[in-house]
Write a protein that holds these residues in place. Structure first.
Motif, mmCIF file in Angstrom:
data_model
loop_
_atom_site.group_PDB
_atom_site.id
_atom_site.type_symbol
_atom_site.label_atom_id
_atom_site.label_comp_id
_atom_site.label_asym_id
_atom_site.label_seq_id
_atom_site.Cartn_x
_atom_site.Cartn_y
_atom_site.Cartn_z
ATOM 1 N N PHE A 34 10.236 5.283 -3.536
ATOM 2 C CA PHE A 34 10.782 6.226 -2.571
ATOM 3 C C PHE A 34 10.585 5.624 -1.179
ATOM 4 O O PHE A 34 9.782 4.711 -1.002
ATOM 5 N N ARG A 35 11.303 6.152 -0.208
ATOM 6 C CA ARG A 35 11.114 5.713 1.165
ATOM 7 C C ARG A 35 11.152 6.913 2.093
ATOM 8 O O ARG A 35 11.725 7.943 1.772
ATOM 9 N N GLN A 36 10.542 6.724 3.247
ATOM 10 C CA GLN A 36 10.489 7.806 4.225
ATOM 11 C C GLN A 36 10.601 7.227 5.621
ATOM 12 O O GLN A 36 9.783 6.405 6.030
ATOM 13 N N ALA A 37 11.622 7.684 6.328
ATOM 14 C CA ALA A 37 11.803 7.316 7.728
ATOM 15 C C ALA A 37 11.166 8.391 8.598
ATOM 16 O O ALA A 37 11.036 9.541 8.160
ATOM 17 N N PRO A 38 10.780 8.056 9.824
ATOM 18 C CA PRO A 38 10.151 9.043 10.700
ATOM 19 C C PRO A 38 11.015 10.292 10.854
ATOM 20 O O PRO A 38 12.215 10.200 11.126
ATOM 21 N N GLY A 39 10.403 11.453 10.643
ATOM 22 C CA GLY A 39 11.104 12.711 10.800
ATOM 23 C C GLY A 39 11.948 13.131 9.608
ATOM 24 O O GLY A 39 12.555 14.200 9.629
ATOM 25 N N ASN A 40 11.977 12.285 8.573
ATOM 26 C CA ASN A 40 12.799 12.591 7.406
ATOM 27 C C ASN A 40 11.934 12.904 6.191
ATOM 28 O O ASN A 40 10.757 12.537 6.143
ATOM 29 N N ASP A 41 12.542 13.528 5.203
ATOM 30 C CA ASP A 41 11.860 13.757 3.932
ATOM 31 C C ASP A 41 11.786 12.451 3.149
ATOM 32 O O ASP A 41 12.524 11.508 3.408
ATOM 33 N N ARG A 42 10.892 12.439 2.183
ATOM 34 C CA ARG A 42 10.797 11.282 1.306
ATOM 35 C C ARG A 42 12.066 11.206 0.456
ATOM 36 O O ARG A 42 12.499 12.201 -0.129
ATOM 37 N N LYS A 84 20.156 -3.036 5.386
ATOM 38 C CA LYS A 84 20.795 -2.402 6.545
ATOM 39 C C LYS A 84 19.723 -1.715 7.398
ATOM 40 O O LYS A 84 18.669 -1.346 6.878
ATOM 41 N N PRO A 85 20.000 -1.499 8.678
ATOM 42 C CA PRO A 85 19.029 -0.767 9.512
ATOM 43 C C PRO A 85 18.652 0.588 8.923
ATOM 44 O O PRO A 85 17.508 1.032 9.080
ATOM 45 N N ASP A 86 19.575 1.248 8.243
ATOM 46 C CA ASP A 86 19.281 2.550 7.625
ATOM 47 C C ASP A 86 18.271 2.454 6.489
ATOM 48 O O ASP A 86 17.753 3.477 6.029
ATOM 49 N N ASP A 87 17.972 1.244 6.026
ATOM 50 C CA ASP A 87 16.972 1.064 4.977
ATOM 51 C C ASP A 87 15.547 1.064 5.532
ATOM 52 O O ASP A 87 14.584 1.015 4.779
ATOM 53 N N THR A 88 15.436 1.118 6.833
ATOM 54 C CA THR A 88 14.115 1.104 7.472
ATOM 55 C C THR A 88 13.303 2.333 7.079
ATOM 56 O O THR A 88 13.824 3.442 7.035
ATOM 57 N N GLY A 89 12.023 2.118 6.804
ATOM 58 C CA GLY A 89 11.127 3.215 6.475
ATOM 59 C C GLY A 89 9.879 2.713 5.783
ATOM 60 O O GLY A 89 9.727 1.507 5.567
ATOM 61 N N VAL A 90 9.016 3.640 5.468
ATOM 62 C CA VAL A 90 7.847 3.316 4.654
ATOM 63 C C VAL A 90 8.236 3.490 3.193
ATOM 64 O O VAL A 90 8.740 4.553 2.809
ATOM 65 N N TYR A 91 8.018 2.461 2.415
ATOM 66 C CA TYR A 91 8.378 2.480 1.004
ATOM 67 C C TYR A 91 7.138 2.753 0.164
ATOM 68 O O TYR A 91 6.119 2.074 0.310
ATOM 69 N N PHE A 92 7.268 3.752 -0.701
ATOM 70 C CA PHE A 92 6.160 4.191 -1.547
ATOM 71 C C PHE A 92 6.464 3.909 -3.009
ATOM 72 O O PHE A 92 7.574 4.174 -3.487
ATOM 73 N N CYS A 93 5.479 3.444 -3.704
ATOM 74 C CA CYS A 93 5.535 3.293 -5.149
ATOM 75 C C CYS A 93 4.976 4.569 -5.773
ATOM 76 O O CYS A 93 4.002 5.145 -5.254
ATOM 77 N N ALA A 94 5.588 5.015 -6.865
ATOM 78 C CA ALA A 94 5.143 6.232 -7.531
ATOM 79 C C ALA A 94 5.138 6.023 -9.040
ATOM 80 O O ALA A 94 5.958 5.269 -9.572
ATOM 81 N N ALA A 95 4.231 6.714 -9.711
ATOM 82 C CA ALA A 95 4.111 6.592 -11.159
ATOM 83 C C ALA A 95 3.974 7.963 -11.794
ATOM 84 O O ALA A 95 3.302 8.844 -11.240
ATOM 85 N N ALA A 96 4.589 8.116 -12.935
ATOM 86 C CA ALA A 96 4.525 9.373 -13.677
ATOM 87 C C ALA A 96 3.859 9.141 -15.026
ATOM 88 O O ALA A 96 4.133 8.139 -15.686
ATOM 89 N N GLU A 97 3.026 10.067 -15.428
ATOM 90 C CA GLU A 97 2.418 9.979 -16.761
ATOM 91 C C GLU A 97 3.434 10.317 -17.829
ATOM 92 O O GLU A 97 3.381 9.792 -18.937
ATOM 93 N N MET A 98 4.376 11.196 -17.508
ATOM 94 C CA MET A 98 5.460 11.483 -18.420
ATOM 95 C C MET A 98 6.571 12.194 -17.655
ATOM 96 O O MET A 98 6.321 12.836 -16.631
ATOM 97 N N LEU A 99 7.796 12.081 -18.154
ATOM 98 C CA LEU A 99 8.945 12.798 -17.611
ATOM 99 C C LEU A 99 9.652 13.495 -18.757
ATOM 100 O O LEU A 99 9.875 12.894 -19.799
ATOM 101 N N LEU A 100 10.016 14.734 -18.553
ATOM 102 C CA LEU A 100 10.733 15.465 -19.596
ATOM 103 C C LEU A 100 12.121 14.880 -19.815
ATOM 104 O O LEU A 100 12.606 14.796 -20.935
ATOM 105 N N VAL A 109 10.591 13.915 -6.161
ATOM 106 C CA VAL A 109 9.236 13.604 -5.708
ATOM 107 C C VAL A 109 8.201 14.292 -6.597
ATOM 108 O O VAL A 109 7.186 13.705 -6.969
ATOM 109 N N ARG A 110 8.472 15.548 -6.965
ATOM 110 C CA ARG A 110 7.490 16.329 -7.721
ATOM 111 C C ARG A 110 7.275 15.832 -9.148
ATOM 112 O O ARG A 110 6.334 16.280 -9.821
ATOM 113 N N TRP A 115 0.708 8.072 -6.284
ATOM 114 C CA TRP A 115 1.447 7.455 -5.190
ATOM 115 C C TRP A 115 0.589 6.387 -4.525
ATOM 116 O O TRP A 115 -0.637 6.511 -4.430
ATOM 117 N N GLY A 116 1.291 5.344 -4.071
ATOM 118 C CA GLY A 116 0.614 4.339 -3.263
ATOM 119 C C GLY A 116 0.565 4.765 -1.809
ATOM 120 O O GLY A 116 1.081 5.824 -1.441
#
Length: 125
Positions: A34-42, A84-100, A109-110, A115-116
């Motif tokens: 996932f990624r998050q730019a300032p002021g934006n949701d993940r 692209k400039p729009d790709d700028t942000g903090v990039y987070f790695c996420a892991a799930a124990e399981m997905l339905l 996100v939920r 999360w890293g």
């Protein structure tokens, strides 16, 4: 408790490439970026199943980004091309124990349990 650590972020010119890495301390099921730019949701960027056979991307990165994983190394990667400039942000790695359902929940996100700390990607125009 699974710990995640991202690396590989940095400053790149528009049109350039970066490869992000994420290592985990244990076995997980689906993994994602996932990624998050300032002021934006993940924002969802990419997800991959345990086998690595199935991946999912939003239209904004499809064809430019590729997610992959190496289960022997407990690692997941994100190859980012034609940045692209729009790709700028903090990039987070996420892991799930399981997905339905990978197809319907892997972009949420939920859905993820761990999360890293994130790695900054800045794309200059």
């Amino acid at each position: 408790q699974v710990q995640l650590r991202e690396s590989g972020g940095g400053l790149v010119q528009a049109g350039g490439s970066l490869k992000l890495s994420c290592t985990t301390s244990g076995r997980t099921y689906a993994m994602a970026w996932f990624r998050q730019a300032p002021g934006n949701d993940r924002e969802f960027v990419a997800a991959i199943t345990w086998t690595g056979v199935t991946a999912k991307y939003p239209d904004s990165v499809k064809g430019r980004f590729t997610i992959s994983r190496d289960n022997a190394e407990n690692a997941v990667y994100l190859q980012m091309n034609t940045l692209k400039p729009d790709d700028t942000g903090v990039y987070f790695c996420a892991a799930a124990e399981m997905l339905l359902s990978f197809s319907t929940t892997s972009s949420l996100v939920r859905s993820y349990d761990y999360w890293g700390q994130g790695t900054q990607v800045t794309v200059a125009s």
